[in-house]
Enzyme design. Sequence first.
Site, PDB file in Angstrom:
ATOM      1  N   ARG A 292       0.815  -1.216   0.000  1.00 58.42           N
ATOM      2  CA  ARG A 292       0.000   0.000   0.000  1.00 58.42           C
ATOM      3  C   ARG A 292       0.849   1.268   0.000  1.00 58.42           C
ATOM      4  O   ARG A 292       0.494   2.251  -0.646  1.00 58.42           O
ATOM      5  CB  ARG A 292      -0.964  -0.020   1.191  1.00 58.42           C
ATOM      6  CG  ARG A 292      -2.097  -1.002   0.961  1.00 58.42           C
ATOM      7  CD  ARG A 292      -3.052  -1.145   2.125  1.00 58.42           C
ATOM      8  NE  ARG A 292      -4.144  -2.035   1.706  1.00 58.42           N
ATOM      9  CZ  ARG A 292      -5.124  -2.458   2.496  1.00 58.42           C
ATOM     10  NH1 ARG A 292      -5.173  -2.086   3.769  1.00 58.42           N
ATOM     11  NH2 ARG A 292      -6.072  -3.253   2.023  1.00 58.42           N
ATOM     12  N   TYR A 431      -6.459  -1.239  -6.821  1.00 59.88           N
ATOM     13  CA  TYR A 431      -5.814  -2.456  -6.289  1.00 59.88           C
ATOM     14  C   TYR A 431      -5.175  -2.251  -4.923  1.00 59.88           C
ATOM     15  O   TYR A 431      -5.095  -1.142  -4.431  1.00 59.88           O
ATOM     16  CB  TYR A 431      -4.885  -3.111  -7.305  1.00 59.88           C
ATOM     17  CG  TYR A 431      -3.661  -2.377  -7.802  1.00 59.88           C
ATOM     18  CD1 TYR A 431      -3.114  -1.289  -7.166  1.00 59.88           C
ATOM     19  CD2 TYR A 431      -3.010  -2.857  -8.948  1.00 59.88           C
ATOM     20  CE1 TYR A 431      -1.968  -0.683  -7.652  1.00 59.88           C
ATOM     21  CE2 TYR A 431      -1.868  -2.253  -9.439  1.00 59.88           C
ATOM     22  CZ  TYR A 431      -1.355  -1.168  -8.778  1.00 59.88           C
ATOM     23  OH  TYR A 431      -0.218  -0.584  -9.258  1.00 59.88           O
ATOM     24  N   GLU A 432      -4.774  -3.372  -4.305  1.00 63.74           N
ATOM     25  CA  GLU A 432      -4.288  -3.383  -2.910  1.00 63.74           C
ATOM     26  C   GLU A 432      -5.319  -2.789  -1.964  1.00 63.74           C
ATOM     27  O   GLU A 432      -4.975  -2.109  -1.003  1.00 63.74           O
ATOM     28  CB  GLU A 432      -2.955  -2.634  -2.768  1.00 63.74           C
ATOM     29  CG  GLU A 432      -1.872  -3.000  -3.741  1.00 63.74           C
ATOM     30  CD  GLU A 432      -1.505  -4.480  -3.739  1.00 63.74           C
ATOM     31  OE1 GLU A 432      -1.989  -5.229  -2.871  1.00 63.74           O
ATOM     32  OE2 GLU A 432      -0.755  -4.888  -4.641  1.00 63.74           O
ATOM     33  N   GLY A 433      -6.579  -3.068  -2.221  1.00 66.62           N
ATOM     34  CA  GLY A 433      -7.655  -2.500  -1.397  1.00 66.62           C
ATOM     35  C   GLY A 433      -8.127  -1.205  -2.018  1.00 66.62           C
ATOM     36  O   GLY A 433      -7.365  -0.245  -2.106  1.00 66.62           O
ATOM     37  N   GLN A 438      -9.812   1.618   1.964  1.00 66.83           N
ATOM     38  CA  GLN A 438      -8.827   2.360   2.749  1.00 66.83           C
ATOM     39  C   GLN A 438      -9.509   3.326   3.712  1.00 66.83           C
ATOM     40  O   GLN A 438      -9.092   3.485   4.849  1.00 66.83           O
ATOM     41  CB  GLN A 438      -7.886   3.157   1.833  1.00 66.83           C
ATOM     42  CG  GLN A 438      -7.169   2.351   0.767  1.00 66.83           C
ATOM     43  CD  GLN A 438      -6.266   1.275   1.326  1.00 66.83           C
ATOM     44  OE1 GLN A 438      -5.650   1.462   2.371  1.00 66.83           O
ATOM     45  NE2 GLN A 438      -6.200   0.143   0.652  1.00 66.83           N
TER      46      GLN A 438
END
Lengths: 591, 591
Positions: A292, A431-433, A438
Site C-alpha cells: 500500500r 488495487y491493494e484494497g 482504505q
Amino acid sequence: MTMHYAPPLRDFAFVLDEVLQAPQVLRALPAHAEIDGDLMMQVLEEAGRFAADVVAPLNGIGDREGCRFKNGTVTTPPGFERAYAQFCAGGWPALACAPEHGGQGLPHVLDCALYEMLSAANHGWTMYPGLLHGAYACLAAHGSAALQARYLDKIASGEWLATMCLTEAQAGSDLGQLRTRAVPQDDGSYRLSGDKIFISGGEHDLTPNIVHLVLARLPDAPAGSKGLSLFLAPRVLDDGSRNGVHCTGIEHKMGIHGSATCSLHFEQAQAWLVGEAGRGLAAMFVMMNAARLHVGAQGLGLAEAAYQRASAYARERRQSRAPGSSGNDLIVHHPAVQKLLMEQRCRIEGARLLTCWAGLLLDLAEHDPEAALRSRHHERLEFITPVIKAFLTDQGFQCASRALQVFGGHGYVVETGIEQFMRDARITMIYEGTNEIQAIDFLMRKVLGDEGRRLDDFLGLVRADIAEASGLGEQARLLGEAVDKLRIFASRIAAAAAQAPALPYYVADEMLRLCGHVALGWMWLRAGRRALSAMAQDPLWYGGKRDAACYHFAFVFAEVQQLSSVIEACLATGLPPLPTDLDHHAAQEAS
Amino acid sequence: MTMHYAPPLRDFAFVLDEVLQAPQVLRALPAHAEIDGDLMMQVLEEAGRFAADVVAPLNGIGDREGCRFKNGTVTTPPGFERAYAQFCAGGWPALACAPEHGGQGLPHVLDCALYEMLSAANHGWTMYPGLLHGAYACLAAHGSAALQARYLDKIASGEWLATMCLTEAQAGSDLGQLRTRAVPQDDGSYRLSGDKIFISGGEHDLTPNIVHLVLARLPDAPAGSKGLSLFLAPRVLDDGSRNGVHCTGIEHKMGIHGSATCSLHFEQAQAWLVGEAGRGLAAMFVMMNAARLHVGAQGLGLAEAAYQRASAYARERRQSRAPGSSGNDLIVHHPAVQKLLMEQRCRIEGARLLTCWAGLLLDLAEHDPEAALRSRHHERLEFITPVIKAFLTDQGFQCASRALQVFGGHGYVVETGIEQFMRDARITMIYEGTNEIQAIDFLMRKVLGDEGRRLDDFLGLVRADIAEASGLGEQARLLGEAVDKLRIFASRIAAAAAQAPALPYYVADEMLRLCGHVALGWMWLRAGRRALSAMAQDPLWYGGKRDAACYHFAFVFAEVQQLSSVIEACLATGLPPLPTDLDHHAAQEAS
C-alpha cells in the site's frame, strides 16, 4: 520538447536532507550509523539514472505491445527482460534487505524514493519487482527457518520474483469468501487447489522461478477470514519440476499493459505454510501494508512523470495572448495553465514529503533501539498507510488528467504519450484494497478503533510544527483549524455512532481526505518554512518553494472546507435519507 | 447483469412535463402550438428505442475495431454505416429542422434529449451526426440563398454529413493564428489551401458527400481572428467531381475510436463564402454554441450510461457484510458504494434538468413571438452555454470514473465494458473549446462583459424559486447563500480587476463551477419540490427523487464551500505569488 523523465533529485535532497533531516534521523539508529546525506544522494542519483535510462525508454512500447499469453506462458514486452536483468545486476532488489540475506541494508526511505522513480519511468514494468519487498518482509517475519533459507536470498537478489495471490472471482474486497483449499501432506507440505484472478506477475519470462504467496483454507478451517492461512507455492520445485500452478489467461486492461495480470489455476500445487494456520491474513498484511505504501508512491510517481511532460509542453507551446501581454504567448504564461500546473506541483511535492516521511517511519519501526519507540513508529505508519494509499492515488489520477488537459486536443492523441499516464494511474485507486476500503480501514480501525489515540499522536506532531512561530502564520492558522476540525469530528463521529452505527461509513471517505489534507498541509508548512530560512542561498529555487507553499494553502487546501461541510451536515442533522432502492433495512424488510 | 442501455424515459417525463412544464412553455409559441406531453414522450420513446436497439450494440465494436485509414479513405467500424442509414430513414437528422427545408419542425429540447441518448448509447458513432444541427443552423443563419438551396435540405435529411474545420497544428485554442488561405475566383467562388487537424468526421464512408465548413483567411485579411472568414467546401462538387480536400490521416486516440478524427489537406478546394468576409468567427459561433450544448449533453449521456451499468452491477455483486447486517451483502447496500452511486445520480439528474432547460431556451430564442423576449432567451442561453459545456463534461468524466470504481478490479478490465466510458468522456473536457476556455468565456464575457446584467437575470430566476415557500427550506437556504456569494464575488472581482487585471483569470474556473452548482442546485430544488407535491401518486419513485434532492445538497453541493474559500482568499489577500518560472512579467523583464 524533452519527453524524457528527469529524476527529481534536487527535490529529493530538499525533502530528505533539508525538511525531514533524514540523515540525522537515520544515523541515530545503530543499523544506519554510517548513513549520511551524500551517500543517500549518491544512491538516488544512481537509482534515478537507472529509472530514466533503462526503464523509462520502455514505457511506450510496454503500453503498445503489452504482454502476450500463449499456451500457459506469458511474454513480456520487448526489452523488459533485459531491463530486469540489469535491475538485479545493479543490486536494486536488495536495496533495503538485510545484509544477512544478501541485501544492502540501506534505509527503506531510499527504497520508497527508488519506487517513486521507477513507477514514474514505467509503471507496467515496475509491477514485477514491486512486490519483492513485501514478499521479503512477509517471509522474514513469518516464514519458517527452512523457508527463509530456501527463498529469502533468492527474493532479496531478485533472482526469483514473487506474487501475492489473494483475489478469487467471488472474493475481491471480501477475502473471507476465498475458496482455494490447502490439504496437508505427510511430509509437512500442503497441496493447494483453486483459482485466483488478478495476480500481477503471476506468470512471465523475467525469472526462472516465481514465488507465489497464496491465501487458502485448510480442510478444518472456519468460514470467513479467520479460516485463512498463508502458503508459499513456487512455480518450480526444488527438483526443477514444474509445480501445479498454471496461468490460464491474462487480462486486457485499460492500462499497465506491460504488467501481466494473470488468472492462476492451482491444482494440487505443493506449498508450505507461512506463519500460523488460521493467521494467514495477518501474515499477508505485512506484505499488504508494504504494498500500500508502494501504491501511494506509484500515484506520486505517475503524477510527477505526467507533470514533467505537461510543464515542458507549456514552455514551448504558444497560443493566444496572456492577460497583460500583447503577443502570442507561451501557454505557461496563461493563468488557466499555470493553475493546472501549480495544482499538480503542490500535490506532487507534498506527496513526496509525505511518502518519504512514511519511509523513514518504516526504518524507525524496524531499527529504533527502544522497543516502545519501534512500536510507536509502527503505529504511526499503520495510521498513515491508508491515507497515503488512497489520497495519493486519487491525486495521482487527477494530476495525470490535469497534465493531459495542458496538452489540449494533443493530449487525447496516443502518440503524444500523456494519456497513458492517466490510464495507468487509474488502477492505483483500485488495487491493494480500493480507496473506499482504505477509508473504512482509516476511520473504523485507525481512528475510532483505539478511541483516537493514534489520531492524537499524529495530530500532536502536526500541532508541534504549527506552534513553532517561524513564518507562514496564515498558513499555520489554516492548518491549525483543520487539525481541530479533524479531532472534533472524530469525537463527534464516535459519539454519534453509538446511536447510528452506520454513520461513520458515510463520512469515512471525507475523513480520510481531511486527514490527507492535514498531512499534506503539515508537510507544506515545514517545506515553506525551510524555504524561507534558506532563501538567501538560492532565491529562485527557494522562492519557488515558498510560493508553492502559499499556493497550496490558498487553492489546494480549500477542499478542507468542502469536506468539513459534508461531515458537519451529517453530524448536525443526521444522514440524509437514501432512496429506498439503496436502503439496506428496507431491503431486509422486503425480503 | 443487463448491460443494455435503458433510455431514461421516466426521468425525461419528470424533467420535461413535471418540472420544466415544457409542453405548456412550447404551446405558447405559434411554431409549436400543437405540441403536447404525449407527443413529446412518443418521440422520446422512439428515439430511445433507436439509441438502445440500433446504436448501443455498436459501442463496443466501435471501440475495439476503430476507424481505418487507407489511401485517403476512412472505413468506419462494422455496422456504423447501416445504423446511420437507419438514422436518416427514421428522419432523426431533421428532428428540429424547419419544415421548409424538409425538417420535422419539432422543438430543440427534444433534439437535446435525443443527443443525450445517442451519446449514452455510442459516443463515437454519434460524433458523425452530432454536427448536423450546428451546420444547419449556421447555414440557415448566414448562408446565401444559393448555398441554402443547394445544401440545407441535404443536411436536414442527413443525406450529407457536415464538419467544422477550425483547428490547425499551430492554432488550437487560438484561432487567430489560422493560416488556411482563400483566394477569390472570377465566378464568385474561392479556392482554399491549407491544412486542418482534429476534424471529426472529416472523411468517412457514411455519406456520399461531406459538407466542410472551413475557417480561412482572404488575401487582404488582417492578422488575428478578425481576418477570418467562413467557407463551405464540399467533398464532392455539383458535377460529381472530387473537390481538392484530402484526408491525410486519422488520429489514434485515447477514446471515441469509432469517430474518425482527420487531418485534412485543402489544395485549391473550391469553396463559397458563408456570411460576410471577415465575420467568419461570428458565423462559426452559431455552430460552435450548438456544438457546446451538445457536448454538455454528451457528458451527461456518458455519465448516465456508465451509471446504469454500475448500478446494475452493484445490485448483483455480493461482497462482505454491510453495517448492521450479518451476511454477505449486495454491494449496493454498502455505504461506500451507495455514495458512489448517489454522487452520480445527483449530478446526472441535475444535469438532465439543466440541459433540457437550455434546450427550451433554444426553442424560445427561436420562436418567441416577441423580439425582445427572443433576445432575452438568447442571452440566457449564451450565459449558460459555457457552464453546461464545462461543468457537465467535468462531471461526466468524474461520474464515469466513479462508475468504474463500483466494479473494483473488474472495472479496469476492458471486457467489462465500463472503462470505455471514461476514455470516451475525457475528450468532452477538451474539444469545442477546452473547459478552461469556457471558464474565461463565462467570467470575462458573460459575467464581467456586461457588468453582471446577464448574471442578475439568471440569478433572478433562481431567487424566484428560492422565495417560493414550499418545502425543502434548508436546501433553499443553502442555495440562497450560494446565489448571494456568486453575485457578490462577481462585483468584487470586477472591482479588483481595475487594480489587478489578471485576477479574474485566476478564479474563472472557480466562478464557473460555482455557477454550475447554483444551476444544478436550482434544478434540484425545483425537482425536489415537485417530488414532494406528487408524493402520493407514487411514493417510491417520488420519495427517491426527494431523497436524491436532499443528498445533493448535503454532499454534492458542499463543493460550493471549497470554491468560495478559494475566491474569497484571492479577493481578500490578492493572488498568492507564483513561482518565478511561471511569472509572465518576470519572463518579460528577463527577455
